[in-house]
Design an enzyme around this catalytic site. Structure first.
Site, PDB file in Angstrom:
ATOM      1  N   CYS A  50      69.283  20.554  60.578  1.00 11.67           N
ATOM      2  CA  CYS A  50      68.460  19.485  59.983  1.00 11.67           C
ATOM      3  C   CYS A  50      68.805  19.307  58.509  1.00 11.67           C
ATOM      4  O   CYS A  50      68.207  18.484  57.826  1.00 11.67           O
ATOM      5  CB  CYS A  50      66.984  19.829  60.124  1.00 11.67           C
ATOM      6  SG  CYS A  50      66.470  21.200  59.073  1.00 11.67           S
ATOM      7  N   CYS A  53      68.540  23.768  55.052  1.00 12.14           N
ATOM      8  CA  CYS A  53      69.091  24.874  54.242  1.00 12.14           C
ATOM      9  C   CYS A  53      69.851  24.332  53.034  1.00 12.14           C
ATOM     10  O   CYS A  53      69.757  24.877  51.939  1.00 12.14           O
ATOM     11  CB  CYS A  53      69.973  25.776  55.097  1.00 12.14           C
ATOM     12  SG  CYS A  53      69.014  26.783  56.252  1.00 12.14           S
ATOM     13  N   CYS A 147      69.537  28.840  62.355  1.00 13.40           N
ATOM     14  CA  CYS A 147      70.327  28.150  63.390  1.00 13.40           C
ATOM     15  C   CYS A 147      71.745  28.710  63.444  1.00 13.40           C
ATOM     16  O   CYS A 147      72.265  29.011  64.518  1.00 13.40           O
ATOM     17  CB  CYS A 147      70.373  26.650  63.123  1.00 13.40           C
ATOM     18  SG  CYS A 147      68.770  25.879  63.042  1.00 13.40           S
ATOM     19  N   CYS A 185      64.411  29.856  57.791  1.00 13.52           N
ATOM     20  CA  CYS A 185      64.333  28.445  58.224  1.00 13.52           C
ATOM     21  C   CYS A 185      63.323  27.744  57.333  1.00 13.52           C
ATOM     22  O   CYS A 185      62.165  27.683  57.634  1.00 13.52           O
ATOM     23  CB  CYS A 185      63.920  28.364  59.687  1.00 13.52           C
ATOM     24  SG  CYS A 185      63.917  26.684  60.341  1.00 13.52           S
ATOM     25  N   HIS A 222      55.582  42.655  56.273  1.00 12.59           N
ATOM     26  CA  HIS A 222      54.305  43.373  56.430  1.00 12.59           C
ATOM     27  C   HIS A 222      54.179  44.540  55.445  1.00 12.59           C
ATOM     28  O   HIS A 222      53.156  44.702  54.788  1.00 12.59           O
ATOM     29  CB  HIS A 222      54.257  43.871  57.874  1.00 12.59           C
ATOM     30  CG  HIS A 222      53.013  44.589  58.277  1.00 12.59           C
ATOM     31  ND1 HIS A 222      51.776  43.994  58.287  1.00 12.59           N
ATOM     32  CD2 HIS A 222      52.830  45.864  58.727  1.00 12.59           C
ATOM     33  CE1 HIS A 222      50.877  44.872  58.732  1.00 12.59           C
ATOM     34  NE2 HIS A 222      51.492  46.003  59.005  1.00 12.59           N
ATOM     35  N   CYS A 225      53.509  43.372  51.935  1.00  8.43           N
ATOM     36  CA  CYS A 225      52.572  42.234  51.816  1.00  8.43           C
ATOM     37  C   CYS A 225      51.363  42.613  50.940  1.00  8.43           C
ATOM     38  O   CYS A 225      50.798  43.695  51.102  1.00  8.43           O
ATOM     39  CB  CYS A 225      52.090  41.850  53.213  1.00  8.43           C
ATOM     40  SG  CYS A 225      50.892  40.492  53.188  1.00  8.43           S
ATOM     41  N   CYS A 245      43.796  39.758  55.973  1.00 10.37           N
ATOM     42  CA  CYS A 245      45.082  39.816  56.681  1.00 10.37           C
ATOM     43  C   CYS A 245      45.152  38.731  57.752  1.00 10.37           C
ATOM     44  O   CYS A 245      44.179  38.460  58.461  1.00 10.37           O
ATOM     45  CB  CYS A 245      45.212  41.195  57.317  1.00 10.37           C
ATOM     46  SG  CYS A 245      46.560  41.308  58.488  1.00 10.37           S
ATOM     47  N   CYS A 251      50.225  36.142  62.504  1.00 11.88           N
ATOM     48  CA  CYS A 251      51.240  36.471  61.488  1.00 11.88           C
ATOM     49  C   CYS A 251      52.321  37.377  62.074  1.00 11.88           C
ATOM     50  O   CYS A 251      52.024  38.388  62.711  1.00 11.88           O
ATOM     51  CB  CYS A 251      50.572  37.152  60.290  1.00 11.88           C
ATOM     52  SG  CYS A 251      51.751  37.541  58.983  1.00 11.88           S
ATOM     53  N   CYS A 260      60.405  38.063  51.088  1.00 16.96           N
ATOM     54  CA  CYS A 260      59.599  36.943  50.548  1.00 16.96           C
ATOM     55  C   CYS A 260      58.421  37.430  49.702  1.00 16.96           C
ATOM     56  O   CYS A 260      58.059  36.786  48.712  1.00 16.96           O
ATOM     57  CB  CYS A 260      59.064  36.075  51.683  1.00 16.96           C
ATOM     58  SG  CYS A 260      60.340  35.496  52.794  1.00 16.96           S
ATOM     59  N   CYS A 272      54.647  31.885  51.689  1.00 17.82           N
ATOM     60  CA  CYS A 272      53.795  31.537  52.830  1.00 17.82           C
ATOM     61  C   CYS A 272      52.415  32.186  52.756  1.00 17.82           C
ATOM     62  O   CYS A 272      51.394  31.501  52.798  1.00 17.82           O
ATOM     63  CB  CYS A 272      54.499  31.932  54.136  1.00 17.82           C
ATOM     64  SG  CYS A 272      56.096  31.134  54.318  1.00 17.82           S
ATOM     65  N   CYS A 279      53.037  34.349  58.209  1.00 15.69           N
ATOM     66  CA  CYS A 279      54.510  34.357  58.330  1.00 15.69           C
ATOM     67  C   CYS A 279      54.829  33.945  59.760  1.00 15.69           C
ATOM     68  O   CYS A 279      54.313  34.524  60.714  1.00 15.69           O
ATOM     69  CB  CYS A 279      55.040  35.763  58.042  1.00 15.69           C
ATOM     70  SG  CYS A 279      56.778  35.971  58.479  1.00 15.69           S
ATOM     71  N   CYS A 282      60.376  33.187  60.306  1.00 17.90           N
ATOM     72  CA  CYS A 282      61.559  32.310  60.253  1.00 17.90           C
ATOM     73  C   CYS A 282      62.837  33.082  59.950  1.00 17.90           C
ATOM     74  O   CYS A 282      63.923  32.571  60.170  1.00 17.90           O
ATOM     75  CB  CYS A 282      61.344  31.166  59.258  1.00 17.90           C
ATOM     76  SG  CYS A 282      61.656  31.591  57.536  1.00 17.90           S
TER      77      CYS A 282
HETATM   78  S1  SF4 Z   1      49.109  38.985  56.392  1.00 16.48           S
HETATM   79 FE1  SF4 Z   1      50.792  39.392  57.868  1.00 16.48          FE
HETATM   80  S2  SF4 Z   1      52.351  40.485  56.701  1.00 16.48           S
HETATM   81 FE2  SF4 Z   1      50.439  40.554  55.493  1.00 16.48          FE
HETATM   82  S3  SF4 Z   1      49.478  42.503  56.104  1.00 16.48           S
HETATM   83 FE3  SF4 Z   1      48.650  40.925  57.454  1.00 16.48          FE
HETATM   84  S4  SF4 Z   1      50.002  40.966  59.276  1.00 16.48           S
HETATM   85 FE4  SF4 Z   1      51.057  42.048  57.623  1.00 16.48          FE
HETATM   86  S1  SF4 Z   2      57.868  32.480  57.525  1.00 15.91           S
HETATM   87 FE1  SF4 Z   2      57.965  34.664  56.918  1.00 15.91          FE
HETATM   88  S2  SF4 Z   2      60.172  35.084  56.634  1.00 15.91           S
HETATM   89 FE2  SF4 Z   2      59.901  32.853  56.619  1.00 15.91          FE
HETATM   90  S3  SF4 Z   2      59.678  32.273  54.454  1.00 15.91           S
HETATM   91 FE3  SF4 Z   2      57.578  32.603  55.277  1.00 15.91          FE
HETATM   92  S4  SF4 Z   2      57.108  34.744  54.839  1.00 15.91           S
HETATM   93 FE4  SF4 Z   2      59.337  34.503  54.606  1.00 15.91          FE
END
Ligand code: SF4
Ligand code: SF4
Length: 302
Positions: A50, A53, A147, A185, A222, A225, A245, A251, A260, A272, A279, A282
């Protein structure tokens, strides 16, 4: 983010790859900073993509995209950015892929339609034919985005083209070629540009078992995070926008390897989970594969 002035400079820099004369002075000066003979060129091809990127790469802030393709690498061709088209572009691609244009790094964005090769043509030749030939001549291969790495969204269950990533494409043909997989992605511009600088200046970076640079993909979302403490305390968001969470909102941070949470996105402004979105995995090799795994869902296991 590119402003208009930078975009004009970028476009001008790209014309230099095709020996178009009358360069603006700042572009000519920037190009003098590298010895074009000393570094491999970057040949950027696109498959089933698409172009997200590429858009993400142009949002790089420091260094800017212009600096990246002049000071740190040299972009020889990109279908959307290059000043040429038609026969001139095909001749250029042919020259690199046949090995007559010197050393080059192949960058692929988008998946390869393995069951329907004609779904992706460059001129009168399939992308697949170019990629097979490139395996003999390129110095390195970088798959840019989910991709190109694993098939991504074009490889979703039920797809008709048999979309696959570059690594699988070579493995199916018994071609022994290391592919550096930059998953996402879209991809984070830092992941791509820093990998390319590593390839150009230092060589192959250390890779994870999935073939991604350990520099960016060694730990899960995770475990780094900021809401991990909530996860441990079992403080879960019940709906989008809640604090806590996001595991029960589906997630995929526990299964996704990427940095990230420490790198952030959009020039370090957000990412995100900071934006209260789970999350969606991606950067995972399994991204977007299954119909029964929509991006947003209630996690019944929670
Ligand atoms: S929000 Fe997602 S990445 Fe963050 S602690 Fe919870 S499950 Fe893990
Ligand atoms: S979806 Fe997950 S891996 Fe993708 S940019 Fe968001 S936090 Fe990062």
């Amino acid at each position: 983010m590119l402003d208009r002035r930078e975009f004009v400079k970028l476009a001008a820099a790209l014309t230099t790859a095709f020996s178009i004369s009358n360069l603006p002075e700042p572009v000519a000066a920037a190009l003098k900073k590298i010895n074009p003979e000393a570094i491999p060129k970057l040949l950027y091809l696109q498959g089933q993509s698409c172009t997200g990127c590429s858009i993400s790469l142009l949002q790089s802030e420091s260094p800017s995209p212009l600096t990246m393709i002049t000071d740190y690498s040299q972009l020889a061709f990109h279908a959307d950015l290059s000043a040429t088209s038609g026969k001139q572009s095909i001749d250029l691609i042919e020259k690199f892929i046949s090995g007559q244009a010197g050393e080059y790094i192949l960058a692929l964005e988008g998946s390869i339609p393995d069951s329907m090769p004609i779904a992706c043509m460059i001129g009168h030749k399939t992308l697949a034919a170019y990629l097979e030939e490139a395996a003999r001549t390129m110095s390195a291969a970088v798959a840019i985005g989910s991709c190109a790495c694993d098939g991504g969204i074009p490889a979703a269950e039920g797809n008709l083209t048999g979309a696959i990533g570059l690594q699988e494409f070579y493995a199916k043909r018994n071609i022994d070629k290391t592919v550096v997989n930059i998953r996402g992605c879209s991809v984070h511009p830092d992941w791509v540009w820093q990998t390319i600088v590593h390839l150009v200046k230092i060589g192959l970076p250390e890779l994870t078992e999935n073939g991604s640079p350990s520099l960016f993909y060694a730990r899960s979302i995770h475990e780094t995070c900021p809401r991990y403490h909530d996860f441990q305390q079992e403080i879960f968001a019940q709906k989008l926008g809640d604090k806590g969470c996001l595991f029960k909102l589906g997630c995929l941070g526990p299964q996704t390897m990427a940095d990230c949470s420490s790198r952030w996105w959009n020039g370090g402004r957000t990412w995100c989970i900071d934006a209260n979105a789970p999350c969606i995995g991606c950067a995972s090799p399994l991204f977007a594969r299954k119909k029964d795994m929509p991006f947003y869902r209630i996690n019944r296991q929670g």
